[in-house]
Design an enzyme around this catalytic site. Structure first.
Site, short mmCIF file in Angstrom:
data_model
loop_
_atom_site.label_atom_id
_atom_site.label_comp_id
_atom_site.label_asym_id
_atom_site.label_seq_id
_atom_site.Cartn_x
_atom_site.Cartn_y
_atom_site.Cartn_z
N CYS A 37 4.31 18.28 -34.23
CA CYS A 37 4.66 19.09 -33.07
C CYS A 37 3.64 18.76 -31.98
O CYS A 37 2.95 17.74 -32.09
CB CYS A 37 4.72 20.59 -33.42
SG CYS A 37 3.14 21.36 -33.86
N ASP B 56 9.22 18.63 -33.62
CA ASP B 56 9.87 19.33 -32.51
C ASP B 56 9.80 18.43 -31.27
O ASP B 56 9.40 17.26 -31.38
CB ASP B 56 9.24 20.73 -32.29
CG ASP B 56 7.86 20.66 -31.65
OD1 ASP B 56 7.31 19.56 -31.46
OD2 ASP B 56 7.32 21.75 -31.33
N HIS B 57 10.18 18.98 -30.12
CA HIS B 57 10.19 18.17 -28.90
C HIS B 57 8.79 17.65 -28.54
O HIS B 57 8.65 16.57 -27.99
CB HIS B 57 10.77 18.98 -27.74
CG HIS B 57 10.08 20.30 -27.55
ND1 HIS B 57 10.23 21.35 -28.44
CD2 HIS B 57 9.20 20.73 -26.60
CE1 HIS B 57 9.51 22.38 -28.03
NE2 HIS B 57 8.88 22.03 -26.93
N THR C 87 0.73 20.12 -31.06
CA THR C 87 -0.64 20.13 -31.58
C THR C 87 -0.72 19.82 -33.07
O THR C 87 -1.81 19.53 -33.57
CB THR C 87 -1.26 21.52 -31.39
OG1 THR C 87 -0.44 22.47 -32.09
CG2 THR C 87 -1.37 21.89 -29.92
N HIS D 219 -8.74 14.89 -52.23
CA HIS D 219 -9.22 16.21 -52.68
C HIS D 219 -8.13 17.27 -52.75
O HIS D 219 -8.19 18.14 -53.60
CB HIS D 219 -10.32 16.72 -51.73
CG HIS D 219 -11.60 15.97 -51.84
ND1 HIS D 219 -12.78 16.42 -51.26
CD2 HIS D 219 -11.91 14.79 -52.44
CE1 HIS D 219 -13.76 15.55 -51.51
NE2 HIS D 219 -13.25 14.55 -52.22
N ILE E 191 -0.36 22.21 -35.07
CA ILE E 191 -0.81 23.50 -35.62
C ILE E 191 0.36 24.35 -36.11
O ILE E 191 0.41 24.76 -37.27
CB ILE E 191 -1.65 24.28 -34.58
CG1 ILE E 191 -2.94 23.51 -34.26
CG2 ILE E 191 -1.99 25.68 -35.10
CD1 ILE E 191 -3.73 24.10 -33.09
C1 RB5 Z 1 5.82 23.44 -28.08
O1 RB5 Z 1 5.64 23.56 -26.70
C2 RB5 Z 1 4.49 23.60 -28.81
O2 RB5 Z 1 4.10 24.92 -28.79
C3 RB5 Z 1 4.61 23.07 -30.21
O3 RB5 Z 1 4.99 21.74 -30.18
C4 RB5 Z 1 3.35 23.12 -31.05
O4 RB5 Z 1 2.26 22.56 -30.37
C5 RB5 Z 1 3.04 24.41 -31.68
O5 RB5 Z 1 2.08 24.56 -32.45
#
Ligand code: RB5
Length: 146
Positions: A65, A7-8, A67, A98, A69
């Site tokens: 992305c 993503d961005h 994080t 693993h 996550i």
């Molecule tokens: C985008 O602002 C951010 O929420 C996304 O890149 C990511 O970190 C989500 O888990």
């Protein structure tokens, strides 16, 4: 073939990853996003990468992305996908040995590119151990009904 999606929040680091793969002569399929300026939804890019792996077009993926996550959570909803969010090379090594991870997830706002590119190399170069206990545990991820 390696499939890439971000993503961005992961765009800048993904450009570094692409340059690194180019330098190593490794083929990849880039499924976007195409800008760090336009806000997009990370599940859309996770889904593109998941599809390319599940339909056999690619065998490994890298998702980034902000994080790592959200994009790993979105990918891991699908049977057959094992996305590992890694912040160091030890995690990337064990994710392969693993967990037979087929997607590496990273956080573009978390990692510097030096660390990230070493993680990428570790993920791409480390084989699955083929250990029976690891195969059994991986099978339980997909096959368990609660
Ligand atoms: C985008 O602002 C951010 O929420 C996304 O890149 C990511 O970190 C989500 O888990």
């Amino acid at each position: 073939m390696i499939v890439l999606g971000c993503d961005h929040g992961g765009y800048d680091l993904m450009q570094e990853v692409k340059k690194h793969l180019d330098e190593k002569g490794l083929d990849y399929l880039d499924l976007g996003t195409d800008s760090g300026e336009v806000s997009v939804d990370y599940p859309d890019y996770a889904h593109r990468v998941v599809k390319a792996i599940l339909d056999g077009t690619c065998d490994r993926g890298i998702l980034i992305c902000g994080t790592g996550i959200g994009i790993s959570m979105a990918a891991n909803r699908f049977k057959g996908i094992r996305a590992a969010l890694c912040t160091d090379c030890y995690m990337a090594e064990k994710a392969r040995e693993h967990n037979d991870a087929n997607i590496l997830a990273m956080g573009g706002r978390v990692l510097g590119s030096g660390t990230a590119l070493k993680i990428v190399d570790t993920f791409l170069e480390t084989p699955f151990s083929e250990g029976e206990r690891h195969k059994r545990r991986i099978a339980k991820i997909d096959d368990t009904e609660l």
